[in-house]
Design a protein around this motif. Structure first.
Motif, PDB file in Angstrom:
ATOM      1  N   ALA A  77       0.917  -1.309   0.044  1.00  0.00           N
ATOM      2  CA  ALA A  77       0.121   0.021   0.055  1.00  0.00           C
ATOM      3  C   ALA A  77       1.059   1.025  -0.122  1.00  0.00           C
ATOM      4  N   ALA A  78       0.134   2.152  -0.412  1.00  0.00           N
ATOM      5  CA  ALA A  78       1.141   3.519  -0.670  1.00  0.00           C
ATOM      6  C   ALA A  78       0.405   4.667   0.101  1.00  0.00           C
ATOM      7  N   SER A  79       0.907   5.327   0.710  1.00  0.00           N
ATOM      8  CA  SER A  79       0.430   6.638   1.479  1.00  0.00           C
ATOM      9  C   SER A  79       1.095   7.945   0.801  1.00  0.00           C
ATOM     10  N   THR A  80       0.391   8.744   0.241  1.00  0.00           N
ATOM     11  CA  THR A  80       0.726   9.635  -0.475  1.00  0.00           C
ATOM     12  C   THR A  80       0.938  10.830   0.537  1.00  0.00           C
ATOM     13  N   THR A  81       0.414  10.748   1.639  1.00  0.00           N
ATOM     14  CA  THR A  81       0.696  11.824   2.583  1.00  0.00           C
ATOM     15  C   THR A  81       2.008  11.670   3.296  1.00  0.00           C
ATOM     16  N   GLY A  82       2.619  10.380   3.208  1.00  0.00           N
ATOM     17  CA  GLY A  82       3.834   9.932   4.034  1.00  0.00           C
ATOM     18  C   GLY A  82       3.165   9.372   5.447  1.00  0.00           C
ATOM     19  N   SER A  83       2.154   9.415   5.650  1.00  0.00           N
ATOM     20  CA  SER A  83       1.529   8.836   6.867  1.00  0.00           C
ATOM     21  C   SER A  83       1.890   7.419   7.037  1.00  0.00           C
ATOM     22  N   ARG A  84       2.103   6.903   8.050  1.00  0.00           N
ATOM     23  CA  ARG A  84       2.342   5.217   8.444  1.00  0.00           C
ATOM     24  C   ARG A  84       1.036   4.438   8.715  1.00  0.00           C
ATOM     25  N   PHE A  85      -0.142   5.627   8.819  1.00  0.00           N
ATOM     26  CA  PHE A  85      -1.506   5.264   9.207  1.00  0.00           C
ATOM     27  C   PHE A  85      -2.564   5.341   8.335  1.00  0.00           C
TER      28      PHE A  85
END
Length: 120
Positions: free
Chosen positions: A97-105
């Motif tokens: 999965a990719a988080s475009t905001t950089g959040s690990r949640f």
């Protein structure tokens, strides 16, 4: 739009190793936090590991800590999950999965999954 394609799953004996790969499309892969999750039959999807956009930070579920290693190659738009000392309870479909905001949640894009089966 980001497309994620996992590969590397398969059947392995307990104690063995596998390396999963997740290839991502898009020019801004290097700015995404990338995670691995898994879902076993009859169970909810669970977090496995996450790596920051630079690769400088990584977090693991307690159940895989010391056995799994997440890494990334931003030049290849690919994130990896090296799984050692596999156990039968690691059997699951693994998703990146990719988080475009950089959040690990919070994750915005998901792959289709790759099956990992560990025989005892």
């Amino acid at each position: 739009q980001v497309q994620l394609v996992e590969s590397g799953g398969g059947l392995v004996q307990a104690g063995g190793s596998l390396r999963l790969s997740c290839a991502a499309s898009g020019r801004t892969f290097s700015s995404y936090a990338m995670g691995w999750f898994r879902q076993a039959p009859g169970k909810e999807r669970e977090f496995v590991a996450v790596i920051s956009w630079s690769g400088g930070s990584a977090y693991y579920a307690d159940s895989v800590k010391g056995r799994f290693t997440i890494s990334r190659d931003n030049a290849k738009n690919t994130v990896y999950l090296l799984m050692n000392s596999l156990k039968s309870e690691d059997t699951a479909v693994y998703y990146c999965a990719a988080s475009t905001t950089g959040s690990r949640f919070e994750y915005d894009y998901w792959g289709q999954g790759t099956q990992v089966t560990v025989s005892s």
